[in-house]
Design a protein around this motif. Structure first.
Motif, PDB file in Angstrom:
ATOM      1  N   GLU A 108       2.647  -5.820   5.186  1.00  0.00           N
ATOM      2  CA  GLU A 108       1.321  -6.366   4.646  1.00  0.00           C
ATOM      3  C   GLU A 108       0.483  -7.289   5.013  1.00  0.00           C
ATOM      4  N   HIS A 109       1.140  -7.733   3.560  1.00  0.00           N
ATOM      5  CA  HIS A 109       1.039  -9.528   3.037  1.00  0.00           C
ATOM      6  C   HIS A 109       1.287 -10.178   3.927  1.00  0.00           C
TER       7      HIS A 109
ATOM      8  N   GLN B 115      -0.707 -10.430   6.500  1.00  0.00           N
ATOM      9  CA  GLN B 115      -2.523 -10.863   6.542  1.00  0.00           C
ATOM     10  C   GLN B 115      -2.285 -12.219   6.672  1.00  0.00           C
TER      11      GLN B 115
ATOM     12  N   LEU C 101      -1.408  -4.451  13.592  1.00  0.00           N
ATOM     13  CA  LEU C 101      -0.762  -3.597  12.320  1.00  0.00           C
ATOM     14  C   LEU C 101      -0.908  -2.284  12.175  1.00  0.00           C
ATOM     15  N   PHE C 102      -2.185  -2.676  11.910  1.00  0.00           N
ATOM     16  CA  PHE C 102      -3.128  -0.735  11.640  1.00  0.00           C
ATOM     17  C   PHE C 102      -3.303   0.199  13.038  1.00  0.00           C
TER      18      PHE C 102
ATOM     19  N   THR D  80       6.649  -1.877   2.734  1.00  0.00           N
ATOM     20  CA  THR D  80       5.640  -2.154   4.220  1.00  0.00           C
ATOM     21  C   THR D  80       4.532  -2.446   3.489  1.00  0.00           C
ATOM     22  N   MET D  81       4.197  -2.830   2.019  1.00  0.00           N
ATOM     23  CA  MET D  81       2.960  -3.794   1.274  1.00  0.00           C
ATOM     24  C   MET D  81       3.199  -5.499   1.896  1.00  0.00           C
TER      25      MET D  81
ATOM     26  N   MET E 290      -3.757  -7.876  10.599  1.00  0.00           N
ATOM     27  CA  MET E 290      -3.921  -6.056  10.089  1.00  0.00           C
ATOM     28  C   MET E 290      -4.284  -4.943  10.997  1.00  0.00           C
TER      29      MET E 290
END
Length: 60
Positions: free
Chosen positions: A16-17, A20, A31-32, A12-13, A28
């Protein structure tokens, strides 16, 4: 169970990176919205996030 949570958090991290770096703040946000919509079982929220992500992908 702890290993699967660690792997999921790491993936997940990483996602997200990647989002971004490639699509910025709107990536972001989308995705949120998708994640929140899936967790809350709200199809409107996840649909808006998916459409926003699609528009960002078409722009790039």
């Amino acid at each position: 169970m702890i290993v699967s949570q660690l792997v999921t958090a790491t993936l997940t991290m990483g996602l997200e990176h990647l989002v971004q770096a490639r699509y910025g703040g709107l990536g972001m946000l989308s995705l949120f919205l998708v994640g929140t919509g899936i967790k809350a079982r709200n199809s409107t929220c996840s649909g808006v996030g998916a459409v926003l992500m699609l528009l960002l992908m078409l722009q790039a």
